[in-house]
Design a protein around this motif. Structure first.
Motif: not given
Ligand code: ATP
Ligand code: MG
Lengths: 313, 253
Positions: A45, A47, A49-50, A89, A196
């Motif tokens: 979470g 960020g 993937t975002t 992912q 990870h």
């Molecule tokens: N489509 C969406 N709508 C609302 N919130 C989202 C969405 N996608 C991701 N989030 C939120 O944004 C935050 C970042 O998510 P992200 O997927 O970027 O994390 P991550 O670092 O890739 O995590 P992981 O290691 O679990 O893959 C998280 O809190 C997630 O709940």
């Protein structure tokens, strides 16, 4: 030398607030160097993937800019996207498609002329050539992951994003994948990966970035990071417990633990020159401090990472 | 314009259709035959001729539309809903393609299938009743226009839907009933008022009437009105889709 060239990818002030109000990226500034392997670490979470989605066009940033070789990725998406490959992912595949066919499709989708030789080379490099006529649904999870990598490589991108490429991949295959990623870097592809498995970053990355709660909290050359933050830690189990540290040892990075039964020594890489473990051992001998066991270890990237994220929390 | 991508998407979608070719062809052939047996022969033989031709010939344009409208919507909506559902849409979104390439690929393939189905129905119908098409070019052009328009509409449905049920509800609950009530099996001039006037609010009436004019040269409604309304519908769909792509609605988070 690489550092002198302009960065291939620049994020500045990149922000993303999802519809629900969640801030997934909080003004991220990041420069990716041409030809490097950049590992992005961070808890679930954070960020990661975002961030990748924003660069690749899956996520619409709510602020900031993304430029690839000076081209604005938000204003000129076509030009930028043609150069980028993405391995997501999630294992999303067209179940009924055949391996070679789906890879050829990806190449066409990205605007490249059909070239069976490229498809063959990519499939071979991923040990998928034998499976070229198999339906994707007949493949194991690790093979599907490789099909996704093959699809991302089909249009010969300059920049490759790998979002947790080795999740659910067995040990042997993971080593193969590291080799493949190394070979890609050698051929000039810039690689940004998330993982990870800290050992993976330690093994492959040139630089490491740590993201937490949508903020980049650290970007550092892997070697520097290990040297700067890497600690050596040692524990002496004392023969006779101490009530306080002897005055002669006051200058040393020592602490008493377990009611004086254990002497703990922690030192950063920079300080080892003057106060190394060997010197400490000699000093203790000279002072007549007796101990039963000595247990020493160098901290890994993992410790550094856990430290950083906990400090941030 | 990324023509390589258009080709890749179009061939990919056609190949997906190809895998289900047998059902795709069998269903329209079977339903058309059934309609002819029931309406054409059993009931039609007791009906007086309509618009100068046999009842069997009269219902052909409507029967074609019955299949084309529902198949166009179903195929086009499924085509774009499936990658959204499975997540494979990430690739399309990360590729150097825009709304034009996407539409030419997805809607082009779905419309191709619709036109092939229309020809199959026409061939099947020819086995039951003799008929001649008065304006073959108009017929071909109008059919293509209708196929493309409803594939575009299906595409919107596939972008909007958030479950498989929604994909089925619109063709089943809206389009098919409207087609039945749109003068497929009768001329709307046969209806008493106020039903005739009410029927004019059914957009399918204009399609059936337009196609019937192209086939037999007679229609309840002026062909210019039919063609104009269909074009307007198509334009509206394209505008809606362009907006969806620009804002990223339901596509990009
Ligand atoms: N489509 C969406 N709508 C609302 N919130 C989202 C969405 N996608 C991701 N989030 C939120 O944004 C935050 C970042 O998510 P992200 O997927 O970027 O994390 P991550 O670092 O890739 O995590 P992981 O290691 O679990 O893959 C998280 O809190 C997630 O709940
Ligand atoms: Mg993630």
């Amino acid at each position: 030398m690489v550092a002198l060239m302009p960065p291939i990818l620049v994020l500045s002030g990149l922000s993303k607030t999802y519809a629900g109000g969640h801030v997934a990226l909080d003004s991220v500034d990041l420069e990716i160097r041409r030809g490097e392997i950049f590992a992005l670490l961070g808890p679930n979470g954070a960020g990661k993937t975002t961030l990748i989605g924003a660069v690749c066009g899956l996520v619409r940033p709510t602020g900031g800019t993304i430029t690839v070789d000076g081209v604005d990725a938000i204003r000129e998406p076509r030009q930028v996207r043609a150069r980028i490959g993405l391995v997501p992912q999630e294992l999303s595949t067209d179940m009924f498609e055949h391996v070679a066919h789906t890879v050829g499709f990806s190449r066409g989708l990205f605007g490249k002329r059909r070239d069976d030789a490229v498809v063959e080379r990519v499939l071979r490099s991923l040990s998928l050539w034998d499976k070229r006529d198999a339906k994707i649904m007949e493949l194991s999870g690790g093979m599907k992951r490789r099909v996704l990598i093959a699809k991302a490589l089909a249009h010969e991108p300059d920049i490759l994003f790998l979002d947790e490429p080795t999740a659910g991949v067995d040990v042997e295959l993971r080593r193969d994948m590291w080799k493949l990623i190394g070979a890609l870097r050698d051929s000039g592809v810039t690689i940004i990966l998330t993982t990870h498995y800290i050992e993976e970053a330690e093994e492959m990355a040139d630089r490491i970035g740590v993201i937490d709660k949508g903020r980049i909290i650290l970007v550092e050359e892997k070697q520097t990071l290990l040297a700067k933050l890497g600690r050596t830690e040692a524990r002496f189990t004392l023969a006779a417990p101490m009530t306080a540290l002897p005055a002669d040892l006051a200058d040393w990075p020592l602490a008493l633990e377990d009611d004086g039964g254990t002497l703990r020594y922690t030192i950063t890489a920079a300080e080892t020159e003057t106060r190394g473990l060997a010197a400490l051992v000699r000093r203790l001998d000279a002072l007549g401090v007796d101990y039963r066991t000595l247990d020493a270890r160098r901290s890994s990237l993992e410790d550094i990472f856990v430290d950083l994220v906990e400090k941030g929390a | 314009m990324n023509w390589t991508a258009v080709r890749a998407l179009y061939m990919f979608e056609l190949a997906r259709t190809w895998r289900t070719l047998f059902q795709s062809i069998l269903t329209p052939v079977l339903t058309t035959s059934l309609y002819f047996v029931v309406f054409g022969s059993a009931i039609g033989s007791r009906m007086e001729t309509i618009g100068g031709g046999s009842y069997g010939a009269f219902i052909i344009p409507g029967l074609m539309l019955l299949t084309i409208l529902s198949e166009s919507i179903a195929n086009a909506s499924f085509g774009i809903y499936l990658p959204r559902f499975t997540g494979t849409i990430y690739e399309l979104l990360s590729a150097p393609v825009g709304v034009a390439e996407t539409l030419l690929g997805y809607v082009g393939a779905a419309a191709t299938k619709s036109v092939i189905l229309a020809l199959i129905i026409l061939g099947t119908a020819r086995c039951f009743v003799p008929f001649e098409i008065v304006h073959p070019f108009w017929a071909a052009g109008f059919l293509l226009l209708i196929a493309v328009s409803f594939c575009l509409f299906g595409f919107i449905l596939g972008l909007w839907a958030d479950g498989f049920e929604k994909l089925q509800v619109v063709p089943l609950m809206v389009v098919t009933p409207l087609t039945f009530l749109g003068g497929t099996f009768y001329s709307i001039d046969m209806l008493p008022e106020p039903w005739r006037t009410i029927t004019l609010f059914n957009p399918i009436v204009y399609l059936v009437s337009g196609l019937r004019w192209a086939f037999y040269g007679t229609a309840d409604i002026n062909i210019a009105v039919s063609a104009g309304l269909t074009l307007a519908f198509m334009a509206a769909c394209i505008v809606a889709i362009a907006w969806i792509f620009r804002t990223g609605y339901r596509l990009r988070t």
